[in-house]
Design a protein around this motif. Sequence first.
Motif, PDB file in Angstrom:
ATOM      1  N   ALA A 123       4.816  -0.836  -1.223  1.00  0.00           N
ATOM      2  CA  ALA A 123       3.643  -0.370  -0.493  1.00  0.00           C
ATOM      3  C   ALA A 123       2.810   0.559  -1.355  1.00  0.00           C
ATOM      4  CB  ALA A 123       4.081   0.369   0.778  1.00  0.00           C
ATOM      5  N   THR A 124       1.523   0.658  -1.002  1.00  0.00           N
ATOM      6  CA  THR A 124       0.609   1.620  -1.626  1.00  0.00           C
ATOM      7  C   THR A 124      -0.077   2.391  -0.522  1.00  0.00           C
ATOM      8  OG1 THR A 124      -1.199   0.011  -1.667  1.00  0.00           O
ATOM      9  CG2 THR A 124       0.220   0.120  -3.622  1.00  0.00           C
ATOM     10  N   ILE A 125      -0.687   3.535  -0.914  1.00  0.00           N
ATOM     11  CA  ILE A 125      -1.398   4.375   0.046  1.00  0.00           C
ATOM     12  C   ILE A 125      -2.880   4.077  -0.059  1.00  0.00           C
ATOM     13  CG2 ILE A 125      -1.853   6.714   0.818  1.00  0.00           C
ATOM     14  CD1 ILE A 125       1.028   5.739   1.169  1.00  0.00           C
ATOM     15  N   LYS A 156      -2.137  -5.902   4.450  1.00  0.00           N
ATOM     16  CA  LYS A 156      -2.670  -5.257   5.644  1.00  0.00           C
ATOM     17  C   LYS A 156      -2.460  -3.758   5.540  1.00  0.00           C
ATOM     18  CE  LYS A 156       1.638  -5.841   8.266  1.00  0.00           C
ATOM     19  NZ  LYS A 156       2.281  -6.426   9.456  1.00  0.00           N
ATOM     20  N   SER A 157      -3.314  -3.032   6.265  1.00  0.00           N
ATOM     21  CA  SER A 157      -3.231  -1.571   6.258  1.00  0.00           C
ATOM     22  C   SER A 157      -2.760  -1.099   7.622  1.00  0.00           C
ATOM     23  CB  SER A 157      -4.596  -0.962   5.927  1.00  0.00           C
ATOM     24  OG  SER A 157      -4.572   0.438   6.095  1.00  0.00           O
ATOM     25  N   LEU A 158      -1.697  -0.313   7.622  1.00  0.00           N
ATOM     26  CA  LEU A 158      -1.154   0.240   8.863  1.00  0.00           C
ATOM     27  C   LEU A 158      -1.300   1.758   8.814  1.00  0.00           C
ATOM     28  CD1 LEU A 158       2.157  -1.851   9.134  1.00  0.00           C
ATOM     29  CD2 LEU A 158      -0.065  -2.355  10.155  1.00  0.00           C
ATOM     30  N   ALA A 159      -1.978   2.327   9.808  1.00  0.00           N
ATOM     31  CA  ALA A 159      -2.220   3.775   9.837  1.00  0.00           C
ATOM     32  C   ALA A 159      -1.289   4.429  10.844  1.00  0.00           C
ATOM     33  CB  ALA A 159      -3.670   4.051  10.201  1.00  0.00           C
ATOM     34  N   TYR A 160      -0.556   5.460  10.392  1.00  0.00           N
ATOM     35  CA  TYR A 160       0.409   6.155  11.232  1.00  0.00           C
ATOM     36  C   TYR A 160      -0.010   7.608  11.383  1.00  0.00           C
ATOM     37  CZ  TYR A 160       3.668   2.242  10.824  1.00  0.00           C
ATOM     38  OH  TYR A 160       4.247   1.020  10.899  1.00  0.00           O
ATOM     39  N   ALA A 161       0.201   8.129  12.590  1.00  0.00           N
ATOM     40  CA  ALA A 161       0.075   9.569  12.810  1.00  0.00           C
ATOM     41  C   ALA A 161       1.475  10.158  12.678  1.00  0.00           C
ATOM     42  CB  ALA A 161      -0.510   9.847  14.185  1.00  0.00           C
ATOM     43  N   ILE A 162       1.656  11.012  11.665  1.00  0.00           N
ATOM     44  CA  ILE A 162       2.993  11.519  11.350  1.00  0.00           C
ATOM     45  C   ILE A 162       3.055  12.990  11.711  1.00  0.00           C
ATOM     46  CG2 ILE A 162       4.709  11.846   9.535  1.00  0.00           C
ATOM     47  CD1 ILE A 162       3.430   9.524   8.035  1.00  0.00           C
ATOM     48  N   THR A 211       0.760  17.783  11.462  1.00  0.00           N
ATOM     49  CA  THR A 211       0.443  16.363  11.630  1.00  0.00           C
ATOM     50  C   THR A 211      -0.563  15.931  10.581  1.00  0.00           C
ATOM     51  OG1 THR A 211      -1.338  16.851  13.189  1.00  0.00           O
ATOM     52  CG2 THR A 211       0.869  16.478  14.112  1.00  0.00           C
ATOM     53  N   GLU A 212      -0.433  14.671  10.170  1.00  0.00           N
ATOM     54  CA  GLU A 212      -1.412  14.068   9.282  1.00  0.00           C
ATOM     55  C   GLU A 212      -1.359  12.550   9.455  1.00  0.00           C
ATOM     56  OE1 GLU A 212      -0.707  14.544   5.143  1.00  0.00           O
ATOM     57  OE2 GLU A 212       1.237  13.546   5.165  1.00  0.00           O
ATOM     58  N   ASP A 213      -2.442  11.906   9.072  1.00  0.00           N
ATOM     59  CA  ASP A 213      -2.527  10.452   9.142  1.00  0.00           C
ATOM     60  C   ASP A 213      -2.263   9.868   7.769  1.00  0.00           C
ATOM     61  OD1 ASP A 213      -3.202  10.829  11.755  1.00  0.00           O
ATOM     62  OD2 ASP A 213      -5.352  10.513  11.459  1.00  0.00           O
ATOM     63  N   LEU A 214      -1.559   8.744   7.765  1.00  0.00           N
ATOM     64  CA  LEU A 214      -1.219   8.100   6.512  1.00  0.00           C
ATOM     65  C   LEU A 214      -1.440   6.603   6.674  1.00  0.00           C
ATOM     66  CD1 LEU A 214      -0.053   8.958   3.733  1.00  0.00           C
ATOM     67  CD2 LEU A 214       2.195   8.266   4.591  1.00  0.00           C
ATOM     68  N   ALA A 215      -2.327   6.026   5.847  1.00  0.00           N
ATOM     69  CA  ALA A 215      -2.615   4.593   5.869  1.00  0.00           C
ATOM     70  C   ALA A 215      -1.815   3.932   4.763  1.00  0.00           C
ATOM     71  CB  ALA A 215      -4.100   4.329   5.706  1.00  0.00           C
ATOM     72  N   ILE A 216      -0.978   2.984   5.124  1.00  0.00           N
ATOM     73  CA  ILE A 216      -0.048   2.351   4.192  1.00  0.00           C
ATOM     74  C   ILE A 216      -0.404   0.881   4.073  1.00  0.00           C
ATOM     75  CG2 ILE A 216       2.396   1.867   3.749  1.00  0.00           C
ATOM     76  CD1 ILE A 216       2.978   4.250   5.697  1.00  0.00           C
ATOM     77  N   THR A 251      -7.171  -5.395   8.416  1.00  0.00           N
ATOM     78  CA  THR A 251      -7.265  -6.370   7.323  1.00  0.00           C
ATOM     79  C   THR A 251      -8.741  -6.649   7.118  1.00  0.00           C
ATOM     80  OG1 THR A 251      -7.061  -8.209   8.882  1.00  0.00           O
ATOM     81  CG2 THR A 251      -5.026  -7.480   7.825  1.00  0.00           C
ATOM     82  N   GLY A 252      -9.152  -6.701   5.878  1.00  0.00           N
ATOM     83  CA  GLY A 252     -10.565  -6.938   5.619  1.00  0.00           C
ATOM     84  C   GLY A 252     -10.917  -6.748   4.163  1.00  0.00           C
ATOM     85  N   PRO A 253     -12.217  -6.586   3.901  1.00  0.00           N
ATOM     86  CA  PRO A 253     -12.691  -6.521   2.503  1.00  0.00           C
ATOM     87  C   PRO A 253     -12.064  -5.399   1.695  1.00  0.00           C
ATOM     88  CG  PRO A 253     -14.523  -6.830   4.015  1.00  0.00           C
ATOM     89  CD  PRO A 253     -13.329  -6.534   4.854  1.00  0.00           C
ATOM     90  N   GLN A 254     -11.727  -4.279   2.331  1.00  0.00           N
ATOM     91  CA  GLN A 254     -11.202  -3.141   1.590  1.00  0.00           C
ATOM     92  C   GLN A 254      -9.702  -3.250   1.299  1.00  0.00           C
ATOM     93  OE1 GLN A 254     -12.446   0.621   3.219  1.00  0.00           O
ATOM     94  NE2 GLN A 254     -14.291  -0.282   4.105  1.00  0.00           N
ATOM     95  N   VAL A 255      -9.092  -4.342   1.753  1.00  0.00           N
ATOM     96  CA  VAL A 255      -7.662  -4.557   1.520  1.00  0.00           C
ATOM     97  C   VAL A 255      -7.499  -5.902   0.838  1.00  0.00           C
ATOM     98  CG1 VAL A 255      -5.405  -4.833   2.588  1.00  0.00           C
ATOM     99  CG2 VAL A 255      -7.028  -3.173   3.516  1.00  0.00           C
ATOM    100  N   ALA A 256      -6.624  -5.957  -0.140  1.00  0.00           N
ATOM    101  CA  ALA A 256      -6.433  -7.194  -0.895  1.00  0.00           C
ATOM    102  C   ALA A 256      -5.956  -8.324   0.004  1.00  0.00           C
ATOM    103  CB  ALA A 256      -5.434  -6.944  -2.022  1.00  0.00           C
ATOM    104  N   ALA A 257      -6.216  -9.535  -0.436  1.00  0.00           N
ATOM    105  CA  ALA A 257      -5.797 -10.710   0.318  1.00  0.00           C
ATOM    106  C   ALA A 257      -4.282 -10.732   0.423  1.00  0.00           C
ATOM    107  CB  ALA A 257      -6.301 -11.980  -0.361  1.00  0.00           C
TER     108      ALA A 257
END
Length: 854
Positions: A849-851, A812-818, A767-772, A803-809
């Motif tokens: 998408a980007t990581i 959005k960032s979606l985090a998945y447990a894979i 398992t690992e987490d991936l923020a997309i 969504t916030g300062p660390q993500v471009a306008a």
Amino acid sequence: MKVPLSWLADYADLTLPVDDLAHRLSMAGAEVESIDRTGGDWGDTVCVGLVTALEPHPNADRLRLATVDYGGDAPQTVVCGAPNVALGQKIAFALEGAELIDAHAGGTRRLKKSKIRGVESAGMVCSERELGLSDEHEGILVLDDALTVGAPIADILGDTILDIAPTPNRSDHFSVLGIAREVAALTAQTVREPALDYLQDGPPIAETTAAQANLVEIADPDLCPRYVATIIRGIQVRPSPDWLQTRLIAAGQRPINNVVDVTNFVMLEMGQPLHAFDYDRLAEGRIIVRRPRPGERITLLDGSDQKLAPNHLLIADANTGVALAGVMGGAHSEVTPQTTNVLLEAANFTGANTRRTAAALKQRTEASLRFEKGLNPELAAQASARAMRLLLQTGGGTADTGIVDAYPGKQPRARVQLTAQRLAQIAGVDLPTETVRSILSGLGFPTQWKPPSTFIAEVPPWRTDIAIPDDLVEEVLRVYGYDNLPSRSLSGAMPEPTIDPRLRLRETARDALAALGCAEVITYSATTAAAQNALCALGTSRVWAIPLLNPMSSQHDHMRTSLRPGVLASYAANARSRSRLDGPLQLFEAGKVFLPLGAAPLDAAAAPSDETESEAAAGLTDGGGLPLERLELVLAIGGAPAPSPHDPAEPPPLDLFHIKALLDSLATTLRLPFEYAAPQPQAPQANQPSDPALLPGVCAIVSVVQGAGKKARRTPVGVVGQLDPVVAQRFDIDGPLFLAELDIDALAKLEPQPISSSTLSRYPAVTEDLAIVVAADVPAAHIAAILTRNALIERADLFDTYTGPQVAAGKKSLAYAIAYRAPDRTLTDADVLKLRGSIIKQLQRELQATIREG
């Protein structure tokens, strides 16, 4: 229809116990609703009394003291308030302890000695209501002078009454004689028909009328097939004899005078309504049966002034209307104590027109009840003769010789042929020829046998429901007894059932939602325009309510075009009685909606108007065809989650994901994967409209995804979202409510995913987490579909959205447990790194998408 056994016994011998007779009649089609026994509780406590003295009450102006001789040791003095009590009357006298009907409170009560305005009263002079004979209680019941003082009233007025509920097609069951024919047929007897002959010693009727042969004119024969008139002169209008009054009271009628009572008696006896006119008050001594003139009115016997419509039928003299045909007589020609010459009407009027007239004027009478069922014109002459005989018997006078019979609608008597083969085919048994002929003859059908296998039955005038051979089969079998028919298994193979995929899917969905804790509601398909337009006025994608051409009531005069109003009304009604501890309220309904066939839905953004609503109605009634019936499902949830006894923290409020979870579980059961996408109001596709009944930004289009990748096909099947607070307010709903609507017809056309299985892997998962990071409008389901497309990715669970300062306008960032797992080996770090690289490339290629690192 109340049928006293004492009256019934005049025409047929009653050889069966009452309960058995009632059962046989019910099994033969004349349902006995109840058996009422009058006089059973009276015993010796109610008897014939004689009023020997009458004095004013010393302490009340409206009360009097009546001294009654009842055959006891000494007369009793009782307090009486009846206005018609008089010296020398024979009355019904109740002693202390008698069981009587309370005329004011209802129910029974035991008579006790009491003081009324200071005077002791140990008995009662009874009215018909107190004895349970009728609802009349304004005055006391006055008995025949010939009765013996002290005789038990039970021996005089006691009776057993069958309350029969006739079916609409059996007009003969609205008469005592009709029931007597049933009894005779069921017990293998012969009916004793009432005598119809009478003395006609007056001059010929045509020579004694002012208009000669024009005594009766039928101007509208389409509404009056037959009119029979007879005249009796020198009659005395007076109270009816005791036997006649007793018969009417037992049947629920109030005696009036001998002329009116005879017409009512014959109506109850033979089923043919009659009416008596004061002949001297008919202008020119004529009867004209016609439609009303424009604006014509009539005052009826009940005092009501009625404005007549062109389709009503009027009985008139040379100047004005004297009766409303088939409904009620007019006050102009009413029989009074001063009447000496009577014209008796026995007519036949069209049933449908009589029913419409009585309903329009709110004048349902015993006469209209019988005419609207459809009577045979042949009954008119028979009933006229019977009534003339009784009028001469009870009032004297002289009958004119002959009758005036206007009969423009005369038809030959119907004959129906029945073959023995057809009878055996339906009955399942071969009945002897003589048995069949005996049953039909006993019911009044003269029957001939035409070898080798045909019965020819002549339909009697009192039966209007016999037209085809199978009608005769029913007559034979109901008298023969359905219980006597043998039980046999069906021959041949049962046909394969045709399964409607829409109904099968609906039942599956109902079971699934019920298992998830949802409660099903079932609302009326017929509703009101206001209930539908409470939703439609905001511009839903439905047309306005569809009007019914012939509604049963004002509360059900339109057909629904959406299930939503019914579900929302049910939610509002149930939410009021729920507490916070009960948890959320989850309701659903799966049923039909009715949409115009070939008519385009109204503009979703337009408010309703009289013009658009009229156009929608015209599309249904003027060539648009019958409405299109579609199956839909609506689910509504609201309220607050119930607090957990193990967790003191307040549970979070309901949101869109609660109802989405229910839909996802339903999708799993149906094997149709749901996908959710935000509505696109500006999109050119007509199958993705916005829904103004739902709150913008908290709603989604529900689609079913079939296939994968670029070949994936998405079929919209419904919507889900939060109900707009404006709509919620219209339905008196407090707090947020979430609504889902699915098109069952559309779902049933889709092919469910095949059921597959795989062997559980023996090897551990990695398992690992991936923020997309993707565009803000990309659904999370698209990312999950790409991730799980790879066979080595067992699961991809979304656990965070940012969504916030660390993500471009606009991103959005979606985090998945894979979870990665191979069926044949343990995956190494190199394997996982390679898989991750492949996934990232797919996400970049398809979603740009980007990581997100760190």
